[in-house]
Design an enzyme around this catalytic site. Structure first.
Site, PDB file in Angstrom:
ATOM      1  N   HIS A  95       0.867  -1.190   0.000  1.00 14.66           N
ATOM      2  CA  HIS A  95       0.000   0.000   0.000  1.00 14.66           C
ATOM      3  C   HIS A  95       0.907   1.245   0.000  1.00 14.66           C
ATOM      4  O   HIS A  95       1.768   1.383  -0.861  1.00 14.66           O
ATOM      5  CB  HIS A  95      -0.938  -0.096   1.211  1.00 14.66           C
ATOM      6  CG  HIS A  95      -2.041   0.913   1.254  1.00 14.66           C
ATOM      7  ND1 HIS A  95      -2.519   1.565   0.159  1.00 14.66           N
ATOM      8  CD2 HIS A  95      -2.779   1.385   2.307  1.00 14.66           C
ATOM      9  CE1 HIS A  95      -3.500   2.381   0.509  1.00 14.66           C
ATOM     10  NE2 HIS A  95      -3.673   2.300   1.818  1.00 14.66           N
ATOM     11  N   HIS A 147      -2.657  -2.223  -9.525  1.00 16.25           N
ATOM     12  CA  HIS A 147      -3.649  -1.663  -8.604  1.00 16.25           C
ATOM     13  C   HIS A 147      -4.823  -2.621  -8.486  1.00 16.25           C
ATOM     14  O   HIS A 147      -5.172  -3.304  -9.453  1.00 16.25           O
ATOM     15  CB  HIS A 147      -4.153  -0.296  -9.093  1.00 16.25           C
ATOM     16  CG  HIS A 147      -4.769   0.509  -8.010  1.00 16.25           C
ATOM     17  ND1 HIS A 147      -6.094   0.405  -7.685  1.00 16.25           N
ATOM     18  CD2 HIS A 147      -4.222   1.402  -7.131  1.00 16.25           C
ATOM     19  CE1 HIS A 147      -6.348   1.216  -6.670  1.00 16.25           C
ATOM     20  NE2 HIS A 147      -5.233   1.829  -6.305  1.00 16.25           N
ATOM     21  N   ARG A 159      -3.239  10.212 -10.563  1.00 10.63           N
ATOM     22  CA  ARG A 159      -2.341  10.806  -9.560  1.00 10.63           C
ATOM     23  C   ARG A 159      -0.900  10.689 -10.041  1.00 10.63           C
ATOM     24  O   ARG A 159      -0.050  11.519  -9.730  1.00 10.63           O
ATOM     25  CB  ARG A 159      -2.527  10.108  -8.202  1.00 10.63           C
ATOM     26  CG  ARG A 159      -3.957  10.171  -7.672  1.00 10.63           C
ATOM     27  CD  ARG A 159      -4.146   9.315  -6.442  1.00 10.63           C
ATOM     28  NE  ARG A 159      -3.892   7.904  -6.698  1.00 10.63           N
ATOM     29  CZ  ARG A 159      -3.874   6.959  -5.763  1.00 10.63           C
ATOM     30  NH1 ARG A 159      -4.099   7.274  -4.495  1.00 10.63           N
ATOM     31  NH2 ARG A 159      -3.633   5.692  -6.066  1.00 10.63           N
ATOM     32  N   ASP A 184       2.424   5.800  -6.497  1.00  9.15           N
ATOM     33  CA  ASP A 184       3.692   5.659  -5.779  1.00  9.15           C
ATOM     34  C   ASP A 184       4.909   5.577  -6.687  1.00  9.15           C
ATOM     35  O   ASP A 184       6.039   5.734  -6.229  1.00  9.15           O
ATOM     36  CB  ASP A 184       3.634   4.423  -4.869  1.00  9.15           C
ATOM     37  CG  ASP A 184       2.528   4.557  -3.842  1.00  9.15           C
ATOM     38  OD1 ASP A 184       2.476   5.604  -3.184  1.00  9.15           O
ATOM     39  OD2 ASP A 184       1.707   3.644  -3.712  1.00  9.15           O
TER      40      ASP A 184
HETATM   41  N1  AMX Z   1       4.553  -6.622  -9.992  1.00 10.90           N
HETATM   42  C1  AMX Z   1       4.510  -7.966 -10.046  1.00 10.90           C
HETATM   43  N2  AMX Z   1       3.398  -8.703  -9.849  1.00 10.90           N
HETATM   44  C2  AMX Z   1       2.270  -8.024  -9.642  1.00 10.90           C
HETATM   45  C3  AMX Z   1       2.212  -6.631  -9.631  1.00 10.90           C
HETATM   46  C4  AMX Z   1       3.432  -5.909  -9.788  1.00 10.90           C
HETATM   47  N3  AMX Z   1       3.472  -4.595  -9.725  1.00 10.90           N
HETATM   48  N4  AMX Z   1       0.946  -6.255  -9.395  1.00 10.90           N
HETATM   49  C5  AMX Z   1       0.224  -7.391  -9.267  1.00 10.90           C
HETATM   50  N5  AMX Z   1       1.027  -8.454  -9.405  1.00 10.90           N
HETATM   51  C6  AMX Z   1       0.685  -9.857  -9.246  1.00 10.90           C
HETATM   52  C7  AMX Z   1       0.122 -10.090  -7.836  1.00 10.90           C
HETATM   53  O1  AMX Z   1       1.160 -10.218  -6.882  1.00 10.90           O
HETATM   54  C8  AMX Z   1      -0.685 -11.345  -8.043  1.00 10.90           C
HETATM   55  O2  AMX Z   1       0.209 -12.428  -8.043  1.00 10.90           O
HETATM   56  P1  AMX Z   1      -0.225 -13.877  -7.468  1.00 10.90           P
HETATM   57  O3  AMX Z   1      -1.318 -14.341  -8.379  1.00 10.90           O
HETATM   58  O4  AMX Z   1       1.016 -14.674  -7.547  1.00 10.90           O
HETATM   59  O5  AMX Z   1      -0.708 -13.665  -6.073  1.00 10.90           O
HETATM   60  C9  AMX Z   1      -1.241 -11.156  -9.447  1.00 10.90           C
HETATM   61  O6  AMX Z   1      -0.383 -10.203 -10.100  1.00 10.90           O
HETATM   62  C10 AMX Z   1      -2.655 -10.619  -9.483  1.00 10.90           C
HETATM   63  O7  AMX Z   1      -2.722  -9.414  -8.714  1.00 10.90           O
HETATM   64  P2  AMX Z   1      -3.765  -8.266  -9.087  1.00 10.90           P
HETATM   65  O8  AMX Z   1      -5.129  -8.835  -8.938  1.00 10.90           O
HETATM   66  O9  AMX Z   1      -3.415  -7.632 -10.378  1.00 10.90           O
HETATM   67  O10 AMX Z   1      -3.454  -7.182  -7.954  1.00 10.90           O
HETATM   68  P3  AMX Z   1      -3.965  -7.138  -6.452  1.00 10.90           P
HETATM   69  O11 AMX Z   1      -5.277  -6.457  -6.437  1.00 10.90           O
HETATM   70  O12 AMX Z   1      -3.886  -8.470  -5.803  1.00 10.90           O
HETATM   71  O13 AMX Z   1      -2.861  -6.237  -5.763  1.00 10.90           O
HETATM   72  C11 AMX Z   1      -1.361  -4.413  -5.618  1.00 10.90           C
HETATM   73  C12 AMX Z   1      -2.775  -4.864  -6.029  1.00 10.90           C
HETATM   74  C13 AMX Z   1      -1.315  -2.894  -5.697  1.00 10.90           C
HETATM   75  C14 AMX Z   1      -1.093  -4.851  -4.182  1.00 10.90           C
HETATM   76  C15 AMX Z   1      -0.348  -5.041  -6.596  1.00 10.90           C
HETATM   77  O14 AMX Z   1      -0.560  -4.561  -7.898  1.00 10.90           O
HETATM   78  C16 AMX Z   1       1.098  -4.798  -6.188  1.00 10.90           C
HETATM   79  O15 AMX Z   1       1.631  -5.556  -5.377  1.00 10.90           O
HETATM   80  N6  AMX Z   1       1.760  -3.711  -6.735  1.00 10.90           N
HETATM   81  C17 AMX Z   1       3.091  -3.338  -6.319  1.00 10.90           C
HETATM   82  C18 AMX Z   1       3.052  -2.607  -4.989  1.00 10.90           C
HETATM   83  C19 AMX Z   1       2.447  -1.247  -5.140  1.00 10.90           C
HETATM   84  O16 AMX Z   1       2.787  -0.482  -6.019  1.00 10.90           O
HETATM   85  N7  AMX Z   1       1.514  -0.925  -4.224  1.00 10.90           N
HETATM   86  C20 AMX Z   1       0.901   0.419  -4.185  1.00 10.90           C
HETATM   87  C21 AMX Z   1      -0.497   0.432  -4.734  1.00 10.90           C
HETATM   88  C22 AMX Z   1      -1.125   1.807  -4.606  1.00 10.90           C
HETATM   89  C23 AMX Z   1      -1.327   2.173  -3.179  1.00 10.90           C
HETATM   90  O17 AMX Z   1      -2.067   1.512  -2.453  1.00 10.90           O
HETATM   91  N8  AMX Z   1      -0.667   3.176  -2.696  1.00 10.90           N
END
Ligand code: AMX
Length: 440
Positions: free
Chosen positions: A270, A317, A326, A372
């Site tokens: 997050h 996301h 943003r 971010d």
């Molecule tokens: N890099 C690599 N893999 C990613 C990814 C990324 N940036 N974003 C999603 N994935 C992967 C997930 O880990 C998940 O893998 P799994 O099936 O092995 O568990 C798969 O793709 C499906 O995930 P999703 O449905 O697309 O995303 P989510 O809703 O589960 O998670 C988030 C969303 C933001 C946690 C995820 O995209 C992520 O970890 N991003 C990187 C961290 C980040 O930037 N967080 C900030 C988000 C904005 C905020 O809250 N400030």
């Protein structure tokens, strides 16, 4: 009564019958179904919360009270010679749904100025933290400790009708929001500036005063305003907003609720992602010995990260399916003010190479950058190089939206939150019976 509080009281009175009618006349109407995938998968997409402060469209991004970010930046009043509006005006908009006039913003600014003084014990709590503490742990504790100031608590124990809950909550919220820049800059000075702090300037607005206390010249005042405004709200289901709402639903004070939301924000999936982006880029920068990588070198670094089983911070996301507006607002700021910054060049290359790689990788539902991916580079450029501090800045902004939500939660008498859980056994039995039914 302040202009804002008076306006808010009128809005609340107008709004209450709408919520009462929905509940009384249509409370049984079904709005969504829930799958096992959603129950196990973090309740993704389940329509089960209500807020009028902001709405997140997967393709368009966030709207505050119906306004897109570009509209918010265009319509809200700005300080003289500033590019970015007053943060105080944003609070007015989030609370009332109306674009404030210059005088209405000044009224909020005055309210904030009156409430800035931090109790002595808060400094002492921050001072007592051991070295190497994370600033988010300090920030959260400093807010928790102020629970004793809660006006809501005093009123609650003295006896108060439910319809009045929002009023002391409003007072607590303004008292807390006005103090956050002082808490944050004190933590910054203690951790990174040998405790050398700059006193608050009573003549400045929230963003201007924050920049002043950080000791950073223009346009860092606009950077601060920009940062606080774009981070303030992202509808209700994200970890920080939801945590704030959940904790407050038990009638915990604003202090305990906002502190809890700060703890949720501090996770790397997050808000802490903004720190992670810089940390990750600096590892690359060290490897590159400060040279700008080629697109191919960057692609290799991204693949190495994915192949090591890690996420690419700042991308993806849970709701958004396009580039986060943003992110776009900050990218435009960078293109205007710091196009030659070496870290911006890294971020710019990432913008080009990451989405196709994430698509090819095939996991992330959203390959596009989020807020971010872009916020840390701006801080770095203006001299805030201690990236562990970045999520504190996010927290100041997010507190504005969370407080606005909690005030309205109480105004509309939303009850204590209590979803139902099942056991794995129950889910398996449910599946079994459904499959049997199908065979019949
Ligand atoms: N890099 C690599 N893999 C990613 C990814 C990324 N940036 N974003 C999603 N994935 C992967 C997930 O880990 C998940 O893998 P799994 O099936 O092995 O568990 C798969 O793709 C499906 O995930 P999703 O449905 O697309 O995303 P989510 O809703 O589960 O998670 C988030 C969303 C933001 C946690 C995820 O995209 C992520 O970890 N991003 C990187 C961290 C980040 O930037 N967080 C900030 C988000 C904005 C905020 O809250 N400030």
């Amino acid at each position: 009564m302040s202009v804002l509080k008076e306006k808010l009281a009128a809005k609340i009175n107008e709004w209450r019958p709408r919520t009462r009618k929905l509940l009384k006349e249509h409370g049984e109407m079904i709005i969504d179904n829930v799958t096992i995938g959603q129950i196990i998968g973090g309740m993704r997409g389940v329509k089960s919360l209500v807020t009028d402060i902001s709405y997140l469209d997967p393709n368009e991004g966030i709207r505050y009270r119906g306004y897109t970010l570009p509209e918010v930046f265009k319509k809200l009043p700005k300080p003289k010679n500033a590019e970015i509006p007053y943060v105080e005006g944003l609070l007015y908009l989030l609370l009332t749904g109306d674009i404030p006039s210059e005088e209405e913003v000044m009224d909020v600014e005055d309210e904030f100025k009156k409430r800035r003084i931090l109790p002595r014990y808060v400094y002492e709590v921050i001072d007592a933290f051991p070295s190497l503490s994370h600033p988010m742990a300090m920030f959260s504790s400093a807010i928790t400790i102020m629970h004793r100031e809660s006006f809501f608590n005093k009123k609650y124990y003295a006896g108060m009708p439910k319809t009045s809950y929002w009023e002391p909550t409003y007072e607590d919220a303004l008292n807390l929001l006005a103090k956050l820049p002082e808490i944050a800059t004190y933590i910054y000075a203690k951790l990174y500036r040998d405790g050398k702090r700059i006193q608050s300037n009573p003549n400045l607005d929230m963003g201007g005063n924050f920049a002043h206390m950080m000791g950073i010249d223009k346009p860092y005042d606009d950077v601060s305003r920009l940062h606080f405004i774009i981070h303030s709200d992202h509808e209700s289901g994200n970890v920080s907003a939801h945590t704030g709402h959940l904790v407050a639903s038990s009638l915990s004070s604003i202090y305990l609720s906002v502190s809890a939301m700060i703890n949720g924000l501090a996770g790397p999936l997050h808000g802490l992602a903004n720190q992670e982006v810089l940390r990750w880029l600096h590892d690359l920068r060290e490897k590159m010995e400060d040279q700008i990588p080629t697109q191919n070198e960057m692609k290799q670094y991204v693949w190495d990260t994915l192949n090591a089983g890690q996420v690419i911070p700042g991308f993806g996301h849970a709701v958004l399916r396009k580039t986060d507006p943003r992110y776009t607002v900050q990218r435009e700021f960078c293109l205007k003010h710091l196009p030659e910054d070496p870290i911006f060049k890294y971020v710019d290359i990432l913008y080009k190479v990451v989405p196709p790689i994430l698509k090819e990788h095939g996991k992330a539902k959203n390959p596009w950058p989020n807020v971010d991916a872009q916020s840390g580079v701006i801080q770095w450029h203006y001299g805030v190089k201690e990236y562990e501090f970045y999520t504190v800045l996010f927290g100041i902004g997010r507190a504005i939206g969370v407080c606005a939500n909690i005030i309205w939660d109480r105004a509309l008498s939303y009850p204590i939150e209590r979803p139902k859980s099942l056991t794995t056994d129950m889910l398996e039995k449910f599946v079994e019976s459904k499959l049997k039914e199908k065979k019949k």
